[in-house]
Design an enzyme around this catalytic site. Sequence first.
Site, mmCIF file in Angstrom:
data_model
loop_
_atom_site.group_PDB
_atom_site.id
_atom_site.type_symbol
_atom_site.label_atom_id
_atom_site.label_comp_id
_atom_site.label_asym_id
_atom_site.label_seq_id
_atom_site.Cartn_x
_atom_site.Cartn_y
_atom_site.Cartn_z
ATOM 1 N N ASP A 96 2.470 51.383 20.882
ATOM 2 C CA ASP A 96 2.407 50.599 19.649
ATOM 3 C C ASP A 96 3.647 49.765 19.380
ATOM 4 O O ASP A 96 3.900 49.365 18.251
ATOM 5 C CB ASP A 96 2.185 51.553 18.481
ATOM 6 C CG ASP A 96 3.187 52.710 18.504
ATOM 7 O OD1 ASP A 96 4.283 52.520 19.071
ATOM 8 O OD2 ASP A 96 2.871 53.790 17.964
ATOM 9 N N GLU A 118 -2.390 55.463 25.498
ATOM 10 C CA GLU A 118 -2.069 56.062 24.193
ATOM 11 C C GLU A 118 -2.772 55.301 23.065
ATOM 12 O O GLU A 118 -2.174 54.900 22.069
ATOM 13 C CB GLU A 118 -0.548 56.093 23.936
ATOM 14 C CG GLU A 118 -0.105 57.072 22.877
ATOM 15 C CD GLU A 118 1.404 57.032 22.611
ATOM 16 O OE1 GLU A 118 1.900 56.051 22.042
ATOM 17 O OE2 GLU A 118 2.081 57.993 23.004
ATOM 18 N N GLU A 132 4.314 49.779 13.661
ATOM 19 C CA GLU A 132 3.533 50.366 14.759
ATOM 20 C C GLU A 132 2.066 50.591 14.414
ATOM 21 O O GLU A 132 1.195 50.443 15.267
ATOM 22 C CB GLU A 132 4.188 51.680 15.227
ATOM 23 C CG GLU A 132 5.521 51.508 15.948
ATOM 24 C CD GLU A 132 6.715 51.377 15.011
ATOM 25 O OE1 GLU A 132 6.523 51.414 13.771
ATOM 26 O OE2 GLU A 132 7.838 51.217 15.509
ATOM 27 N N HIS A 209 15.536 56.705 14.200
ATOM 28 C CA HIS A 209 15.582 55.265 14.470
ATOM 29 C C HIS A 209 14.536 54.454 13.721
ATOM 30 O O HIS A 209 14.627 53.232 13.668
ATOM 31 C CB HIS A 209 15.407 54.983 15.975
ATOM 32 C CG HIS A 209 14.014 55.232 16.474
ATOM 33 N ND1 HIS A 209 13.010 54.300 16.343
ATOM 34 C CD2 HIS A 209 13.453 56.293 17.074
ATOM 35 C CE1 HIS A 209 11.890 54.798 16.869
ATOM 36 N NE2 HIS A 209 12.135 56.007 17.306
ATOM 37 N N ARG A 211 12.160 52.094 11.759
ATOM 38 C CA ARG A 211 12.480 50.943 10.925
ATOM 39 C C ARG A 211 12.328 51.267 9.431
ATOM 40 O O ARG A 211 13.174 50.888 8.610
ATOM 41 C CB ARG A 211 11.527 49.796 11.270
ATOM 42 C CG ARG A 211 12.211 48.545 11.756
ATOM 43 C CD ARG A 211 11.221 47.616 12.427
ATOM 44 N NE ARG A 211 11.689 47.320 13.770
ATOM 45 C CZ ARG A 211 12.363 46.237 14.103
ATOM 46 N NH1 ARG A 211 12.625 45.317 13.205
ATOM 47 N NH2 ARG A 211 12.768 46.046 15.343
ATOM 48 N N HIS A 242 20.672 56.272 18.721
ATOM 49 C CA HIS A 242 19.993 55.051 19.184
ATOM 50 C C HIS A 242 20.996 53.898 19.269
ATOM 51 O O HIS A 242 21.966 53.858 18.515
ATOM 52 C CB HIS A 242 18.883 54.742 18.173
ATOM 53 C CG HIS A 242 17.861 53.738 18.617
ATOM 54 N ND1 HIS A 242 18.112 52.389 18.681
ATOM 55 C CD2 HIS A 242 16.571 53.888 19.013
ATOM 56 C CE1 HIS A 242 17.025 51.747 19.087
ATOM 57 N NE2 HIS A 242 16.071 52.643 19.304
HETATM 58 C C1 UD1 Z 1 11.457 49.877 19.092
HETATM 59 C C2 UD1 Z 1 9.972 49.888 18.689
HETATM 60 C C3 UD1 Z 1 9.581 51.236 18.129
HETATM 61 C C4 UD1 Z 1 9.985 52.360 19.045
HETATM 62 C C5 UD1 Z 1 11.461 52.249 19.380
HETATM 63 C C6 UD1 Z 1 11.860 53.296 20.374
HETATM 64 C C7 UD1 Z 1 9.016 47.815 17.846
HETATM 65 C C8 UD1 Z 1 8.790 46.956 16.670
HETATM 66 N N1 UD1 Z 1 9.747 48.893 17.642
HETATM 67 O O1 UD1 Z 1 12.201 49.990 17.886
HETATM 68 O O2 UD1 Z 1 8.169 51.260 17.933
HETATM 69 O O3 UD1 Z 1 9.725 53.587 18.397
HETATM 70 O O4 UD1 Z 1 11.716 50.956 19.951
HETATM 71 O O5 UD1 Z 1 13.249 53.466 20.438
HETATM 72 O O6 UD1 Z 1 8.542 47.508 18.908
HETATM 73 N N2 UD1 Z 1 19.352 47.875 21.171
HETATM 74 C C9 UD1 Z 1 20.285 47.682 22.161
HETATM 75 N N3 UD1 Z 1 20.032 48.197 23.404
HETATM 76 C C10 UD1 Z 1 18.916 48.894 23.690
HETATM 77 C C11 UD1 Z 1 17.964 49.105 22.663
HETATM 78 C C12 UD1 Z 1 18.192 48.577 21.402
HETATM 79 O O7 UD1 Z 1 21.313 47.074 21.942
HETATM 80 O O8 UD1 Z 1 18.750 49.360 24.836
HETATM 81 C C13 UD1 Z 1 19.638 47.355 19.780
HETATM 82 C C14 UD1 Z 1 19.540 45.835 19.637
HETATM 83 O O9 UD1 Z 1 20.562 45.417 18.778
HETATM 84 C C15 UD1 Z 1 18.200 45.626 18.937
HETATM 85 C C16 UD1 Z 1 18.091 46.894 18.095
HETATM 86 O O10 UD1 Z 1 18.698 47.918 18.892
HETATM 87 O O11 UD1 Z 1 18.183 44.484 18.141
HETATM 88 C C17 UD1 Z 1 16.689 47.304 17.733
HETATM 89 O O12 UD1 Z 1 15.840 47.343 18.870
HETATM 90 P P1 UD1 Z 1 14.274 47.001 18.701
HETATM 91 O O13 UD1 Z 1 13.581 47.140 20.014
HETATM 92 O O14 UD1 Z 1 14.109 45.694 17.991
HETATM 93 O O15 UD1 Z 1 13.758 48.091 17.695
HETATM 94 P P2 UD1 Z 1 13.753 49.666 17.782
HETATM 95 O O16 UD1 Z 1 14.133 50.163 16.437
HETATM 96 O O17 UD1 Z 1 14.471 50.126 18.982
HETATM 97 N N1 UDP Z 2 14.885 60.294 24.603
HETATM 98 C C1 UDP Z 2 15.791 60.209 25.663
HETATM 99 N N2 UDP Z 2 17.140 60.201 25.367
HETATM 100 C C2 UDP Z 2 17.611 60.282 24.103
HETATM 101 C C3 UDP Z 2 16.680 60.365 23.041
HETATM 102 C C4 UDP Z 2 15.327 60.360 23.325
HETATM 103 O O1 UDP Z 2 15.400 60.131 26.827
HETATM 104 O O2 UDP Z 2 18.831 60.279 23.918
HETATM 105 C C5 UDP Z 2 13.445 60.266 24.905
HETATM 106 C C6 UDP Z 2 12.612 61.382 24.306
HETATM 107 O O3 UDP Z 2 12.555 62.500 25.168
HETATM 108 C C7 UDP Z 2 11.248 60.710 24.127
HETATM 109 C C8 UDP Z 2 11.592 59.251 23.903
HETATM 110 O O4 UDP Z 2 12.935 59.075 24.325
HETATM 111 O O5 UDP Z 2 10.452 60.794 25.296
HETATM 112 C C9 UDP Z 2 11.445 58.890 22.457
HETATM 113 O O6 UDP Z 2 11.985 57.642 22.231
HETATM 114 P P1 UDP Z 2 12.239 57.091 20.766
HETATM 115 O O7 UDP Z 2 12.473 58.219 19.835
HETATM 116 O O8 UDP Z 2 13.290 56.047 20.895
HETATM 117 O O9 UDP Z 2 10.873 56.324 20.430
HETATM 118 P P2 UDP Z 2 9.476 56.786 19.811
HETATM 119 O O10 UDP Z 2 8.927 57.870 20.647
HETATM 120 O O11 UDP Z 2 9.733 57.188 18.393
HETATM 121 O O12 UDP Z 2 8.657 55.538 19.867
#
Ligand code: UD1
Ligand code: UDP
Length: 379
Positions: A96, A118, A132, A209, A211, A242
């Site tokens: 999602d 999923e 999501e 994490h 939103r 995160h």
């Molecule tokens: C995204 C997904 C969410 C998922 C989550 C898992 C959407 C809208 N949201 O949210 O469904 O649960 O990922 O973690 O698709 N960033 C980095 N490096 C990284 C990752 C993130 O710098 O490797 C920072 C960036 O500044 C970025 C911010 O994190 O702008 C947010 O990342 P983003 O993918 O937009 O949203 P998540 O909250 O991670």
């Molecule tokens: N995870 C990981 N390292 C971490 C934290 C989480 O590998 O430091 C894994 C966790 O086991 C799970 C996935 O990341 O499989 C969950 O990711 P996240 O919570 O970012 O996203 P969501 O599942 O809420 O979309």
Amino acid sequence: MPVVMPIYGTRPEAIKMAPIVAALSASSDFDCIVTVTGQHREMLDQVNELFGIVPDHDLDILQPGQSLADILTRTINGLDKLFAAAKPDAVVVQGDTTTSTAGAIAAFYRGIPVIHAEAGLRSHNLFSPFPEEANRKITTQVASLHLAPTSTSKANLLAEGVNPRDIVVTGNTVIDALLTTVGKEVPFTDPQLEELAGSGRRILLVTTHRRENQGNAMRGVGRALARIADAEPELMIVMPVHKNPVVREAVLPAIEGKANVLVTEPLAYGEFTRLIARAHIVLTDSGGVQEEAPSLGKPVLVMRENTERPEALAAGTVKLIGTDEERIVTEVDSLLNDPVAYDAMALAVNPYGDGKAAARTVAAIAQLLGVGTRISDFD
Ligand code: UD1
Ligand code: UDP
């Protein structure tokens, strides 16, 4: 040979897609072309590296502070060009995230069948989780094959009028990933974690994490953790935080410098699953962690008002507690100090899969593309 393109962009999609990529690559029925959007960067690359996946295409879309519209438009534009050149016979999207919905829309516009892994999770609240719940409903509208992890998610799809012939109950591939990873007991890169793992101290594992929790709610989570740390000096709170700076700015100030709080960078999946197995309690707003921890017998307190994963809630290993500071402190205290409350939640249950979800996924894709037949559903 049909060309199948898995598309993913974030950490959880990468973990859940890895077993599908492995099974597609091992099959002689398909040509598997892996495309990542790069919605995440470090957190995505970390997973690909662990599972030995080298993407064929990388759209590299990440921008610091990216908006949902940035992710959506950069993904659709990048994929549209790629589809014209690579001509996949089907795409696979997972879950999602905005990457997954953008991938589904881009493929649908080009007339390419969309396979949704999923499928069918529903919180029944369009604004929680945001975005999501909307993303997953949009993807359902354009998908040709819906891979539901459980019978509950299948029922959600049927209730929305999806044709039962287009639904397969596979189990969640996160359990495939977990089962191939957790037994390996990889060493922790951080020596403090290795030392902690070998000690007798109880661990509260925390991730956040979402939103809809960013801002005030997440600052409240930070304050709750600080109070728990002060009240329970023998407890270690471990928080792999995160990469999102918005999360760090909200949650870290209250806990920084506390001797019994260990904040780490995101852990590699093998280390993180070992940490779940070593933890006493898990406090999280994550979707994937809600699925993994119950199969390792760990009580999970979920910092959300609702969940699209009711199965572990029904089994009693997961409790929804929201983000209220007082409630978090009370619920953690109860699990730490009331053995009856703890034992009632520390049950090993596997409602999300049996480790064969990727095999069912690939068989269902083979049937869709006319090169094989499905195998029996996950019960
Ligand atoms: C995204 C997904 C969410 C998922 C989550 C898992 C959407 C809208 N949201 O949210 O469904 O649960 O990922 O973690 O698709 N960033 C980095 N490096 C990284 C990752 C993130 O710098 O490797 C920072 C960036 O500044 C970025 C911010 O994190 O702008 C947010 O990342 P983003 O993918 O937009 O949203 P998540 O909250 O991670
Ligand atoms: N995870 C990981 N390292 C971490 C934290 C989480 O590998 O430091 C894994 C966790 O086991 C799970 C996935 O990341 O499989 C969950 O990711 P996240 O919570 O970012 O996203 P969501 O599942 O809420 O979309």
